[in-house]
Design an enzyme around this catalytic site. Structure first.
Site, short mmCIF file in Angstrom:
data_model
loop_
_atom_site.label_atom_id
_atom_site.label_comp_id
_atom_site.label_asym_id
_atom_site.label_seq_id
_atom_site.Cartn_x
_atom_site.Cartn_y
_atom_site.Cartn_z
N ASP A 155 -14.78 16.34 -11.89
CA ASP A 155 -13.49 16.50 -12.56
C ASP A 155 -12.51 15.49 -11.98
OD1 ASP A 155 -11.72 17.73 -14.33
OD2 ASP A 155 -12.20 19.75 -13.65
N HIS B 161 -6.86 9.56 -16.23
CA HIS B 161 -6.88 11.00 -15.93
C HIS B 161 -8.26 11.51 -15.54
CE1 HIS B 161 -2.75 12.09 -17.17
NE2 HIS B 161 -2.85 10.94 -17.82
C1 GDG Z 1 -8.27 16.00 -17.87
C2 GDG Z 1 -9.22 15.77 -16.70
C3 GDG Z 1 -7.34 16.21 -15.13
C4 GDG Z 1 -6.71 25.74 -20.51
N1 GDG Z 1 -6.97 26.77 -21.32
C5 GDG Z 1 -5.85 27.03 -22.02
C6 GDG Z 1 -4.88 26.15 -21.59
N2 GDG Z 1 -5.42 25.36 -20.66
C7 GDG Z 1 -4.72 24.31 -19.93
C8 GDG Z 1 -4.75 24.56 -18.45
C9 GDG Z 1 -4.56 23.18 -17.90
C10 GDG Z 1 -5.24 22.29 -18.95
O1 GDG Z 1 -5.38 23.08 -20.12
C11 GDG Z 1 -6.62 21.83 -18.52
O2 GDG Z 1 -6.47 20.79 -17.61
P1 GDG Z 1 -7.59 20.37 -16.57
O3 GDG Z 1 -7.00 19.43 -15.62
O4 GDG Z 1 -8.11 21.58 -15.89
O5 GDG Z 1 -8.80 19.73 -17.39
P2 GDG Z 1 -8.99 18.63 -18.61
O6 GDG Z 1 -8.54 19.20 -19.90
O7 GDG Z 1 -10.42 18.27 -18.57
O8 GDG Z 1 -8.06 17.38 -18.24
C12 GDG Z 1 -8.78 16.56 -15.50
C13 GDG Z 1 -6.43 16.28 -16.35
O9 GDG Z 1 -6.95 15.52 -17.42
C14 GDG Z 1 -5.02 15.78 -16.00
O10 GDG Z 1 -5.04 14.48 -15.54
O11 GDG Z 1 -6.88 17.13 -14.18
O12 GDG Z 1 -9.63 16.30 -14.40
O13 GDG Z 1 -10.56 16.14 -17.06
O14 GDG Z 1 -3.22 22.84 -17.82
O15 GDG Z 1 -3.74 25.46 -18.15
N3 GDG Z 1 -3.62 26.16 -22.08
C15 GDG Z 1 -3.33 27.08 -23.01
N4 GDG Z 1 -4.25 27.96 -23.48
C16 GDG Z 1 -5.51 27.96 -23.02
O16 GDG Z 1 -6.33 28.76 -23.45
N5 GDG Z 1 -2.07 27.14 -23.47
#
Ligand code: GDG
Length: 728
Positions: free
Chosen positions: A373, A166
């Site tokens: 990212d 990921h």
């Molecule tokens: C890793 C990789 C890759 C955020 N704040 C809240 C909340 N979120 C949710 C978002 C989104 C998720 O968390 C964050 O996902 P990201 O992809 O932006 O980032 P990472 O956590 O670093 O994830 C990344 C991912 O894995 C998938 O393969 O894309 O590059 O680093 O879904 O909506 N959800 C809730 N409350 C919040 O305050 N419920």
């Protein structure tokens, strides 16, 4: 026969266990991955294995949790506080995370952390072994479990194992810094199929595998001693409809109204991430400050909605990042703020799902500028949530998502000037242009959603297994050898296709040192003396060299992978370019991958070539994609004898010349042979094995899987076989 099942494995189970009085509550996660895999792990016997989210120490409590999770189709791997500290916070998040996100200065090299990482991966393997059968399919997720595929492979040599990364996979130059690099790679290579978010991540992995572990690869297939493994770019999508619906849900709308009462009616830029140095939050704040400085007209008119979700906050680097963000926000707000307006609305907490709906609705612009990212899902969720197709996405080139969202304003997050101008451009963008860009991005994300991603992952994994089965090659001995000799004796017209280097002669340091010795020349001459035999040496070597070494023998020669051929006693002739189209499917798939990510580009099928046109693509993006596609095509198809041409706003792919496979098929079609033998040792010979009919005796020399029906171990064994045939 036990039934086969699917086991999903991740560091963390998709559930939160909450204590309520004396009992435990199990709250399933709403994350995209959990939803998409829900239809899989809740089916039949399938399960999800992972850490349950807290360090349960007492045996009675563990038993209770295990029972509770069973109802959710989950199985726990319990970890102690110490294990969590060393394996999760230590090795995963202070060694692998910074290394894989190019934060070399943050990498910790702690042997004890590595040892616990290894032992925890083994704990996972032990747990899985108690549930798994050899015929099951296992899908391992992410960087906390890089060793697990290898540990499972040791116990279950034939199991179907997939792995998805990921986070980014770094360049070989960075990966090789890690003292444990070789073990990490060998662990990953326990999988049959490895998915990465982008083509570049995959390319880095292939290169590291080749250079650090010595395994050869062709296209995206890696040849291990006993298996072929495939690495693939498979960008992860989101549950599109869920976000689109959430944005118009009454509760989200209601929350928006409530938030607006407090923060006012100004226009909003959204910044939302976990607290992480890879997300580039301080740089973003400084760019926002510079925007207010350069364009004072935005004062009192625009605010930044800064949502930072707590994460890993016991790790020192994260603590200091938190302090840095707090300080910057304080500084900017006190410097520019008014009684009636706060430049940055800052929230350090996690929000419920409906609140995200409100945030995505409220903000005119999303500023997603991570310095690195793997993918970034927030930007995709923002796009899916824009019901009127207005709003602008500013997206970092360093996020995997940038490869798909070409209609965002793409920026280099370290270029403050560019980010400031992007914010200004976004705030000034006419509605029509916002909608034009948003529409294209929505279309792509709706199609490549997370359900599609899960389906493709499993389809591709099964496809690799099928290929491995087709390439399982037993040694040519006993009954197999007898059958060949019998068939040879019986037949009246025979075709013998023999590769040269690695098959008839061994490898030497100097390639010009491989002339045939007297024995080999006599052996070939004797075989050719039998009127029933047509003996062909088919090689990638230059025709001049092959002619000099073998031209005087009564055998036919094919050189340069089929470009040149020479009959017995004849002259060399150059063959015309190939017009078959076996390469088309693979090529089309790759070009389509770029069409889907590059609005305005398209594929043109021509009679003997295929072209990807980008003349209508936004300037800059087209050139960027062109180099990526060119490298991708060369990588995947170069060895198939295809040529990649770089034209004016077009990348064209055409067959360079006949390859060995097509040459072999041509020779086979010249007459009706009742016995066909083809022997070769490397990937170019695989084309021959694939091209010949199933009845042909195809023999691969050396270790490794192959399309050949059987294998011999050495060049000496080939000579022995040929001598036996001669004696028949
Ligand atoms: C890793 C990789 C890759 C955020 N704040 C809240 C909340 N979120 C949710 C978002 C989104 C998720 O968390 C964050 O996902 P990201 O992809 O932006 O980032 P990472 O956590 O670093 O994830 C990344 C991912 O894995 C998938 O393969 O894309 O590059 O680093 O879904 O909506 N959800 C809730 N409350 C919040 O305050 N419920």
């Amino acid at each position: 026969m036990p039934s086969t099942k699917t086991i999903i494995v991740s560091n963390r189970l998709p559930i939160r266990i909450e204590k309520e009085g004396d009992s435990l509550n199990y709250v399933p996660s709403e994350g995209g991955l959990a939803t998409a895999l829900g239809s899989i792990y809740k089916e039949g016997e399938n399960i999800w294995v992972g850490w349950p989210g807290a360090a349960f120490e007492q045996e009675a409590l563990k038993a209770e949790v295990t029972e509770g999770l069973k109802k959710e189709s989950m199985r726990p791997v319990f970890l102690t506080e110490q294990e969590l500290e060393d394996y999760y916070l230590g090795f995963s998040n202070q060694t692998l995370w910074p290394a894989f996100h190019y934060f070399l200065q943050y990498i910790q090299y702690v042997e004890a952390h590595w040892q616990t990482y290894e032992s925890v991966n083994r704990k996972f393997a032990d747990a899985i072994a108690t549930y798994a059968n050899p015929g099951d399919t296992i899908w391992v997720h992410d960087y906390q479990l890089l060793l697990l595929p290898g540990m499972l492979r040791e116990r279950f040599p034939n199991m179907t194992i997939g792995f998805f990364q990921h986070i980014p996979f770094p360049s070989y130059e960075v990966f090789r810094i890690l003292p444990w690099r070789r073990q990490l790679l060998e662990g990953m290579l326990g999988a049959d199929y490895l998915g990465f978010h982008t083509y570049d991540d995959m390319r880095h992995f292939l290169s590291a595998t080749h250079r650090l572990a010595g395994y050869p690869y062709s296209g995206n297939r890696i040849q291990l001693d006993k298996r072929v493994v495939v690495a693939d770019p498979l960008p992860m999508g989101i549950d599109y409809e869920k976000y689109a619906e959430n944005a118009v849900h009454p509760e989200s709308i209601d929350r928006e109204a409530r938030y607006r009462e407090n923060i006012g009616a100004q226009r909003l830029l959204l910044s939302m991430d976990r607290l992480d140095y890879s997300k580039g939050i301080p740089k973003r704040l400084l760019a926002f400050e510079a925007l207010l400085e350069r364009y004072p007209q935005y004062k009192e008119k625009v605010s930044l909605l800064l949502v930072v979700v707590p994460s890993r906050d016991v790790v020192p680097n994260y603590q200091s990042l938190k302090e840095q963000v707090d300080e910057l926000v304080g500084k900017i707000n006190s410097k520019y703020g008014r009684m009636s307006w706060q430049p940055i609305q800052y929230f350090y907490r996690s929000y419920p799902f409906r609140a995200l709906g409100a945030f995505y609705r409220m903000c005119d612009v999303a500023v997603i500028t991570p310095v690195r990212d793997g993918m970034n899902l927030v930007c995709k969720e923002y796009v899916a949530s824009r019901e009127n197709q207005d709003g602008v996405l500013i997206l970092s080139e360093m996020a995997g998502a940038a490869k798909e969202l070409a209609d965002a304003i793409l920026v280099n997050p370290t270029n403050q000037n560019q980010v400031v101008e992007a914010m200004h451009q976004a705030l000034q963008m006419p509605l029509e242009e916002q909608q034009r860009r948003m529409r294209i991005m929505q279309k792509g994300l709706r199609k490549y959603n997370i359900f599609q991603w899960v389906k493709l992952f499993f389809d591709n994994l099964q496809e690799v297994k099928r290929m491995q089965r087709a390439m399982a090659t037993p040694l040519l001995d006993g009954a197999g050898r007898d059958a060949m000799l019998k068939a040879y004796a019986k037949s009246e017209q025979r075709l013998l296709l023999l590769d040269y280097d690695g098959t008839l002669v061994g490898f030497r340091e100097d390639p010009l040192d491989c002339a045939p010795d007297q024995d080999l020349r006599e052996l070939l001459t004797a075989l050719a003396a039998d009127k029933a035999n047509k003996v062909v040496v088919i090689s990638g070597r230059k025709h001049e060299t092959l002619g000099e070494w073998l031209g005087a023998l009564p055998i036919q020669l094919v050189a340069e992978h089929g470009l040149w051929s020479k009959q017995v006693d004849g002259e060399w002739t150059r063959n015309a370019a190939d017009t078959t189209s076996q390469w088309r499917d693979g090529a089309h798939e790759i070009m389509q991958f770029y069409v889907d990510r590059t609005p305005g580009s398209f594929v043109e099928e021509k009679s003997d070539s295929m072209a990807w046109h980008y003349r209508k693509v936004e300037k800059g993006l087209g050139e960027m994609r062109k180099s990526e596609l060119t490298s991708h095509l060369k990588h995947m198809l170069g060895e198939k004898g295809l040529q990649v041409l770089d034209g004016d706003h077009v990348v064209e792919l055409k067959p360079e010349a006949v390859n060995k496979g097509r040459a072999a098929a041509g020779l086979h079609a010249e007459a009706t042979y009742s016995f066909v033998l083809c022997i070769g040792d490397d990937t170019t010979d695989e084309d021959m094995f694939e091209a010949l009919p199933d009845e042909a005796f195809t023999v691969k020399v050396g270790p490794g899987s192959s399309y050949a029906r059987s294998a011999l171990e050495t060049v000496g064994d080939v000579h022995a076989l040929l001598r036996d045939l001669k004696e028949v």
